[in-house]
Write a protein that holds these residues in place. Structure first.
Motif, PDB file in Angstrom:
ATOM      1  N   ARG A 284       7.549  -5.294  10.112  1.00  0.00           N
ATOM      2  CA  ARG A 284       7.810  -3.995  10.532  1.00  0.00           C
ATOM      3  C   ARG A 284       8.032  -2.699  10.556  1.00  0.00           C
ATOM      4  NH1 ARG A 284      10.768  -8.124  13.903  1.00  0.00           N
ATOM      5  NH2 ARG A 284      12.573  -7.783  12.158  1.00  0.00           N
TER       6      ARG A 284
ATOM      7  N   GLN B 128       4.413  -1.585   9.167  1.00  0.00           N
ATOM      8  CA  GLN B 128       4.203  -1.052  10.181  1.00  0.00           C
ATOM      9  C   GLN B 128       4.731   1.094  10.264  1.00  0.00           C
ATOM     10  OE1 GLN B 128       4.744  -3.306  13.315  1.00  0.00           O
ATOM     11  NE2 GLN B 128       2.195  -4.347  12.515  1.00  0.00           N
ATOM     12  N   ARG B 129       5.835   0.413  10.055  1.00  0.00           N
ATOM     13  CA  ARG B 129       7.114   1.688   9.992  1.00  0.00           C
ATOM     14  C   ARG B 129       6.304   2.612   9.078  1.00  0.00           C
ATOM     15  NH1 ARG B 129      13.433   1.291   9.526  1.00  0.00           N
ATOM     16  NH2 ARG B 129      12.661  -0.398  11.187  1.00  0.00           N
ATOM     17  N   TRP B 130       6.211   2.088   7.777  1.00  0.00           N
ATOM     18  CA  TRP B 130       6.050   3.101   6.525  1.00  0.00           C
ATOM     19  C   TRP B 130       3.967   3.843   6.824  1.00  0.00           C
ATOM     20  CZ3 TRP B 130       8.371   0.732   1.922  1.00  0.00           C
ATOM     21  CH2 TRP B 130       9.216   0.573   1.728  1.00  0.00           C
ATOM     22  N   ALA B 131       3.719   3.100   7.537  1.00  0.00           N
ATOM     23  CA  ALA B 131       2.588   3.303   8.093  1.00  0.00           C
ATOM     24  C   ALA B 131       2.348   4.534   8.978  1.00  0.00           C
ATOM     25  CB  ALA B 131       1.243   2.151   7.978  1.00  0.00           C
ATOM     26  N   ALA B 132       3.247   4.149   9.671  1.00  0.00           N
ATOM     27  CA  ALA B 132       3.168   5.144  11.012  1.00  0.00           C
ATOM     28  C   ALA B 132       3.816   6.774  10.048  1.00  0.00           C
ATOM     29  CB  ALA B 132       3.838   5.169  11.591  1.00  0.00           C
TER      30      ALA B 132
END
Length: 316
Positions: free
Chosen positions: A308, A311-315
């Motif tokens: 999670r 994914q947050r950093w990738a967004a």
């Protein structure tokens, strides 16, 4: 150094020590430097990752992960007390550490390692309450009580460290100032004393033995009850999750207590310093490096939290 006269005798009191470290030429020292550097970097990265993930992910804001975050903090701190100075000494021509620097390193290392021993026992008690008394668990392990338990581990560590430090550094070190180790520790320091060290050795074995036996009993009793509870479980998935979580903790406990026992709580440990250096590498660098891997690779909640967070950093 300082020279004190007692009657017709002159006693040399050293104001600095030389950390002898490991034998070998430049190539051996370079290889050891590389090994220490890699172990320390992985330790820092792994434990900082655990602290960050547990702090940022709301799913991990529970007593178990509060204790795990504190374990990562301790691993990060006590490896940092040892590794940077050891790395600097590999290519140092003098390998000198001041009397005050040695005392400080000794105090904080003893404090942090003892605290970790107590914390591992607290973590076992936490798992016991969560698995064997799930209805009372939220009330028993409230945030304020968890904070008190962690504070208690630091108090126990500080008490042991003060006793060990005061007893060790009140000795006159006059036979030599060359510490046969890569950091300031009890066994090699006792070898340098020109006074009777029987009391120091007795206190070291007694306190370390008492701490190890006491905390091990807490762990064994907790996991004895946990094992009985697991065997009574009807849910296969629930049993598998409990075994995975508890297996990680038992692995960490076995590695830590085993190496500390070999180093401090057995007769003859003071004499076998070459073996002691290898054991010391294990519990000062290898175990702090392994703990984040043990808890993350065998823990679905931590792996999900890492996913999670990624994914947050990738967004962004």
């Amino acid at each position: 150094m300082m020279i004190h006269r007692h009657g017709n005798l002159s006693v040399v009191l050293w104001q600095e020590f030389v950390l002898v470290g490991f034998k070998g030429g430049v190539e051996t020292q370079a290889l050891l430097f590389a090994v220490f550097f890699v172990l320390y970097m992985v330790t820092v990265l792994g434990n900082l990752t655990m602290i960050t993930v547990i702090s940022l992910d709301a799913h991990l804001h529970s007593p178990m992960y509060f204790f795990l975050k504190n374990l990562s903090f301790l691993d990060l701190c006590y490896s940092s007390v040892i590794a940077p100075s050891a790395l600097a000494n590999f290519f140092s021509s003098t390998k000198v550490i001041s009397f005050g620097g040695c005392t400080t390193q000794f105090f904080f290392f003893s404090l942090l390692v003892t605290t970790e021993g107590f914390l591992l026992a607290v973590m076992a008690y936490d798992r016991f309450m969560a698995i064997c008394s799930p209805l009372q668990y939220p009330r028993t392990m409230r945030p304020d009580k968890c904070a008190c338990l962690v504070l208690g581990t630091y108090c126990g560590g500080c008490l042991n460290s003060m006793v060990q430090t005061s007893l060790t550094f009140q000795l006159p070190f006059c036979s030599s100032n060359r510490i046969n180790h890569f950091f300031c520790d009890v066994p090699p320091l006792l070898q340098l004393a020109c006074a009777d060290t029987a009391l120091n050795e007795l206190v070291m074995f007694a306190i370390c033995g008492l701490i190890i036996v006491g905390t091990t009993l807490v762990v064994l009793i907790s996991y004895g009850y946990i094992t009985v509870t697991i065997l009574r479980m009807r849910s296969g998935s629930g049993r598998q999750k409990v075994v995975s979580t508890c297996g990680s903790h038992m692995t960490a406990v076995s590695l830590f207590y085993g190496t500390v026992f070999v180093m401090y709580a057995q007769p003859g440990a003071v004499e076998s310093m070459e073996q002691g250096k290898v054991v010391s590498i294990f519990y000062t660098l290898v175990i702090p490096m392994l703990n984040p891997l043990i808890y993350s690779l065998r823990n679905k909640d931590v792996k999900d939290a890492l996913r999670r967070l990624g994914q947050r950093w990738a967004a962004l």
